[in-house]
Design a protein around this motif. Sequence first.
Motif, mmCIF file in Angstrom:
data_model
loop_
_atom_site.group_PDB
_atom_site.id
_atom_site.type_symbol
_atom_site.label_atom_id
_atom_site.label_comp_id
_atom_site.label_asym_id
_atom_site.label_seq_id
_atom_site.Cartn_x
_atom_site.Cartn_y
_atom_site.Cartn_z
ATOM 1 N N PHE A 1 0.692 -1.156 0.090
ATOM 2 C CA PHE A 1 -0.047 -0.050 -0.109
ATOM 3 C C PHE A 1 0.838 1.277 -0.072
ATOM 4 C CE2 PHE A 1 -3.252 -2.549 2.774
ATOM 5 C CZ PHE A 1 -3.532 -3.465 1.381
ATOM 6 N N GLN A 2 2.019 1.251 0.721
ATOM 7 C CA GLN A 2 3.004 2.260 0.793
ATOM 8 C C GLN A 2 3.405 2.592 -0.230
ATOM 9 O OE1 GLN A 2 3.335 4.770 3.033
ATOM 10 N NE2 GLN A 2 4.957 5.576 1.879
ATOM 11 N N LEU A 3 3.948 1.387 -1.069
ATOM 12 C CA LEU A 3 4.586 1.850 -2.607
ATOM 13 C C LEU A 3 3.823 2.256 -3.481
ATOM 14 C CD1 LEU A 3 6.522 -1.782 -2.342
ATOM 15 C CD2 LEU A 3 7.434 0.526 -2.050
ATOM 16 N N ARG A 4 2.261 1.914 -3.335
ATOM 17 C CA ARG A 4 1.561 2.395 -4.408
ATOM 18 C C ARG A 4 1.462 4.000 -4.109
ATOM 19 N NH1 ARG A 4 -3.224 -2.409 -3.871
ATOM 20 N NH2 ARG A 4 -1.800 -3.888 -4.772
ATOM 21 N N VAL A 5 1.363 4.399 -2.604
ATOM 22 C CA VAL A 5 1.205 5.880 -2.328
ATOM 23 C C VAL A 5 2.564 6.468 -3.058
ATOM 24 C CG1 VAL A 5 1.327 7.391 -0.573
ATOM 25 C CG2 VAL A 5 -0.107 5.437 -0.476
ATOM 26 N N GLU A 6 3.527 5.829 -2.970
ATOM 27 C CA GLU A 6 4.526 6.597 -3.486
ATOM 28 C C GLU A 6 4.824 6.336 -5.031
ATOM 29 O OE1 GLU A 6 8.078 4.369 -1.534
ATOM 30 O OE2 GLU A 6 7.479 4.807 0.428
ATOM 31 N N ARG A 7 3.799 5.747 -5.395
ATOM 32 C CA ARG A 7 3.710 5.592 -7.047
ATOM 33 C C ARG A 7 4.736 4.963 -7.686
ATOM 34 N NH1 ARG A 7 2.274 11.283 -9.768
ATOM 35 N NH2 ARG A 7 1.484 9.955 -11.520
ATOM 36 N N LYS A 8 5.224 3.822 -7.016
ATOM 37 C CA LYS A 8 5.960 2.927 -7.928
ATOM 38 C C LYS A 8 5.334 2.347 -8.727
ATOM 39 C CE LYS A 8 9.354 3.754 -4.718
ATOM 40 N NZ LYS A 8 10.460 4.293 -4.932
ATOM 41 N N SER A 9 6.230 1.817 -9.885
ATOM 42 C CA SER A 9 5.493 1.266 -11.050
ATOM 43 C C SER A 9 4.980 -0.173 -10.383
ATOM 44 C CB SER A 9 6.647 1.176 -12.015
ATOM 45 O OG SER A 9 7.580 0.286 -11.870
ATOM 46 N N PRO A 10 4.236 -0.684 -11.274
ATOM 47 C CA PRO A 10 3.672 -2.145 -10.915
ATOM 48 C C PRO A 10 5.170 -3.191 -10.781
ATOM 49 C CG PRO A 10 2.216 -1.178 -12.208
ATOM 50 C CD PRO A 10 3.325 -0.303 -12.207
ATOM 51 N N ASN A 11 5.774 -2.817 -12.038
ATOM 52 C CA ASN A 11 7.113 -3.868 -11.997
ATOM 53 C C ASN A 11 7.829 -3.722 -10.813
ATOM 54 O OD1 ASN A 11 6.258 -5.019 -14.589
ATOM 55 N ND2 ASN A 11 7.394 -3.495 -15.676
ATOM 56 N N THR A 12 8.035 -2.386 -10.442
ATOM 57 C CA THR A 12 8.931 -2.208 -9.106
ATOM 58 C C THR A 12 8.354 -2.852 -8.140
ATOM 59 O OG1 THR A 12 9.798 -0.185 -10.077
ATOM 60 C CG2 THR A 12 9.886 -0.399 -7.834
#
Length: 305
Positions: free
Chosen positions: A23-34
């Motif tokens: 959830f946090q990675l999505r908030v940081e707008r990391k790419s799906p591959n990352t």
Amino acid sequence: MSSADSAPESTPDLGALLDSWTFQLRVERKSPNTIRGYRTGVERFLEWARETGNEPVLDRPTVAAFMVHLLDSGAEPSTAATRHLALRRFSAWLCEEGETTVDDLLNSKPPKIDTKIVPTLSEEQLSALVKATQGTNFRDRRDEAIVRLMIETGMRAGEVVDLHLDDIDLTRGLVLVRKSKTGKGRIVPIGPHTVRAIDRYIRHRRRHDRAGSKDLWLGEQQKQFGYYGLYRTLLRRAESAGIRDFHPHVLRHTAAHRWLAAGGSEGGLMSVAGWSQRGMIDRYAAHAAASRAADEARNLNLGDL
């Protein structure tokens, strides 16, 4: 002190916290591959711990043992470094969220990555790859446009797949990459042959059942055209062209090689390829440098004694 104010357990359930980290990675707008790569790194660590009976603790000795296991099992140093990065990021997040009291992996160093020269495709192979897409049906028009775009620009596969129809400006010969792996957008120029190929595809696309979709690339019939569709498409065309051991990423290396071999500037290549660090030139263009050095050596004729 109440139990609620007490320090967190030293060994939290890492597997149970993976979704919260995501959830946090999505908030940081990391790419799906990352995000997928980070999760895979932690999951592989937890699998190793279960199989070997090690406590899944994110401390330096345990993570070092995991790295040794990966390398001894035949993993590339780059793969081990990627897994190490995932564990470091996860460990930092655990500490920030109060799930642990100390980030034991802070400033820990990943395995050293060997500098490898990645083979690139020759001009003959590139011509054969383009020729393998020749035809007039929908799939042929789409595949030629994709192949020419990737050969000329070196765009990442994920960037190509994510293109929208309104990201293409054929009149000015420009492609808008809205979000790259680094999170930064950029404008990529394309030449007449690629413009013509994309134009032919778009005209054919107007007759597709999903012509109203915002996605530039459409699958046949009602199917979505994602990364794996692109991967299979390029692999099939490479096989028809007689190119062995092909991977879509070789087109990015090849584009960098051709840019520099043609006399293009390193700054221009960094801009078009979407690189912010000079070191990426060394990584992607090592083959071009070796090739230019070989040509220079032949011209010097130092063996003529």
